[in-house]
Scaffold this active site. Structure first.
Site, PDB file in Angstrom:
ATOM      1  N   VAL A 200       0.896  -1.126  -0.104  1.00  0.00           N
ATOM      2  CA  VAL A 200      -0.109   0.116  -0.061  1.00  0.00           C
ATOM      3  C   VAL A 200       0.932   1.375   0.041  1.00  0.00           C
ATOM      4  O   VAL A 200       0.621   2.260  -0.543  1.00  0.00           O
ATOM      5  CB  VAL A 200      -0.833  -0.055   1.142  1.00  0.00           C
ATOM      6  CG1 VAL A 200      -1.947   1.127   1.252  1.00  0.00           C
ATOM      7  CG2 VAL A 200      -2.050  -1.311   1.230  1.00  0.00           C
ATOM      8  N   GLY A 201       2.202   1.146   0.650  1.00  0.00           N
ATOM      9  CA  GLY A 201       2.961   2.330   0.685  1.00  0.00           C
ATOM     10  C   GLY A 201       3.349   2.879  -0.722  1.00  0.00           C
ATOM     11  O   GLY A 201       3.519   3.982  -1.208  1.00  0.00           O
ATOM     12  N   GLU A 218       5.642   4.879   7.027  1.00  0.00           N
ATOM     13  CA  GLU A 218       6.127   4.242   8.033  1.00  0.00           C
ATOM     14  C   GLU A 218       5.770   2.876   7.881  1.00  0.00           C
ATOM     15  O   GLU A 218       4.564   2.369   7.914  1.00  0.00           O
ATOM     16  CB  GLU A 218       5.524   4.739   9.375  1.00  0.00           C
ATOM     17  CG  GLU A 218       5.895   5.969   9.804  1.00  0.00           C
ATOM     18  CD  GLU A 218       7.567   6.185  10.026  1.00  0.00           C
ATOM     19  OE1 GLU A 218       8.093   4.959  10.381  1.00  0.00           O
ATOM     20  OE2 GLU A 218       7.870   7.458  10.241  1.00  0.00           O
ATOM     21  N   CYS A 252       5.120  -3.465  14.192  1.00  0.00           N
ATOM     22  CA  CYS A 252       5.711  -3.562  13.014  1.00  0.00           C
ATOM     23  C   CYS A 252       7.506  -3.428  13.449  1.00  0.00           C
ATOM     24  O   CYS A 252       8.211  -3.605  12.488  1.00  0.00           O
ATOM     25  CB  CYS A 252       5.498  -2.148  12.293  1.00  0.00           C
ATOM     26  SG  CYS A 252       5.628  -0.444  12.995  1.00  0.00           S
TER      27      CYS A 252
END
Length: 442
Positions: A200-201, A218, A252
């Site tokens: 998605v980044g 991030e 994460c």
């Protein structure tokens, strides 16, 4: 609160842009007031926030308080205490003005960017939505918040509480899934802050490129842990287990895998088993301190990784309860499935390496991680891990603890992210550092 229709988003963004253009968010008094109100949101709704997180993630109440409420409150307090100083214009050295007329002055100052978008993930759906907001408000921006649809109870709570506490002409919440996020990304923003995965980044970055919008990404990745020989394995295991299995491994920056030598590996696995029992009892499933995988899709993905290596302990699963026990795998080979993707769950592989040289080569052969952790008493080993590897953050002796230091930047590098935040670094992320030169006319 009614979820905005996709066709409403154009109007919403235009309204926030208009508010920014009037200078509404620029006064320092406004910024401080919004941060103080945001602090009240946390302190006055601790129970509501914890209840929503339990509904979405079965997140233990103590974890909810520590990571999703108290952590953001500390960030707000630190920002309020230091904001005036951070915003003060910084003069450059007088020697840099050589050749300019006498009386010339030069400085840098922080200007707000404008209207920004913050897209949050599901694993820490309050912290990772509202801690970036602290920086955006401190910098004097108007903001759209997009909570994760994967945690619907928390998303609905944020959509209800944020307008009660913050200036609705400057801060808005947009709930929804892919259609709403797609429409938001089609807008022109002055900054996009995204926390989530690399897939998605890349979508976020492509959308931002259409408007030359700066982004903070991030992301995550496989954060390694190097365990040296001749360390106190009971202490190492206690700290490693507490970090790895918090939030059922859905963090994460959690340790993803361990590198250690063949002699240390079995003793470390045994120590980790004892540490897990000390944390969660003999049956973690019945422990009030242990959470669940967020949904069945993520359960299936993590459960499929359990076939790698040999199960030293754990491995029990229950799909109906989205339960995966804290699990340690030994004898894991680099090409096995558990080593091909970020685990993002309560599974910890131990990979055997001959020593530090092989560990450094192993780390450097893979994508740059969000964090690298080391357990060693050897100063040369520490220096080599610092100098010969690249990672978003580096921590010795206590995994994930660097997040607690607000003056340290938190962020990734390469595949693990772009940009950073926390404390003064959040202010810098959501600001433009403008150069100013004044030369007298006389």
């Amino acid at each position: 609160m009614r979820r905005p229709l996709v066709t409403d988003i154009d109007d919403l963004v235009a309204r926030l842009r208009a508010a920014f253009a009037t200078g509404r968010a620029r006064p320092l008094a406004w910024r401080r007031e919004q941060l103080t109100r945001l602090r009240s949101l946390f302190t006055e709704h601790r129970g509501d926030i914890a209840d929503a997180l339990y509904a979405d993630l079965r997140k233990p109440r103590a974890d909810a308080f520590a990571t999703e409420i108290d952590f953001p409150v500390r960030e707000i307090d630190h920002t309020l205490h230091h904001l005036d100083g951070w915003l003060r214009p910084r003069p450059v050295s007088s020697g840099a003005l050589a050749g300019l007329p006498d009386g010339s002055t030069a400085l840098t100052q922080y200007d707000p960017l404008g209207t920004v978008l913050i897209i949050a993930p599901w694993n820490y759906p309050v912290q990772l939505l509202l801690v970036p907001l602290v920086g955006a408000l401190a910098a004097g921006n108007t903001v759209v918040l997009k909570p994760s649809e994967v945690t619907p109870a928390t998303s609905a709570l944020m959509a209800r509480l944020v307008p009660q506490y913050l200036d609705t002409r400057a801060v808005a919440v947009v709930e929804g899934g892919v259609p709403e996020t797609t429409e938001l990304l089609a807008q022109r923003w002055d900054h996009i802050f995204y926390t989530g995965n690399g897939t998605v980044g890349r979508i976020v970055m492509r959308a931002a490129a259409e408007h030359l919008t700066p982004v903070t990404l991030e992301l995550g990745g496989k954060s390694p842990v190097f365990v040296d020989r001749d360390v106190d394995l009971a202490r190492v295991a206690a700290r490693l287990a507490a970090a790895k299995f918090r939030n059922a491994g859905q963090t994460c920056v959690a340790p993803d895998y361990v590198l250690t030598d063949p002699e240390t590996a079995p003793a470390l696995a045994a120590a980790l088993g004892a540490a897990v029992e000390a944390l969660f009892g003999p049956d973690p499933r019945s422990s009030q301190a242990y959470g669940r995988i967020v949904n069945e899709r993520h359960f299936d993905r993590v459960a499929a990784l359990l076939g790698s290596g040999t199960t030293a302990f754990g491995g029990q699963t229950d799909r109906a309860d989205t339960y995966i026990a804290p699990t340690v795998l030994t004898g894991v080979k680099p090409d096995e499935p558990v080593m091909q993707e970020e685990i993002f769950g309560p599974v910890l592989p131990i990979v055997e390496v001959a020593g530090l040289d092989e560990a450094i080569a192993f780390i450097n052969d893979r994508d740059k991680p969000l964090a690298l952790y080391g357990f060693t008493e050897n100063e040369t080993t520490r220096r080599r891990l610092a100098d010969e590897t690249s990672s978003g953050g580096l921590g010795f002796g206590l995994p994930m603890a660097h997040l607690r230091v607000p003056e340290l930047p938190f962020g990734g590098v390469g595949e693990s992210g772009l940009g950073n935040y926390h404390g003064p670094h959040s202010l810098a992320t959501f600001s433009h550092r403008k150069a100013r030169l004044d030369v007298p006319l006389r």
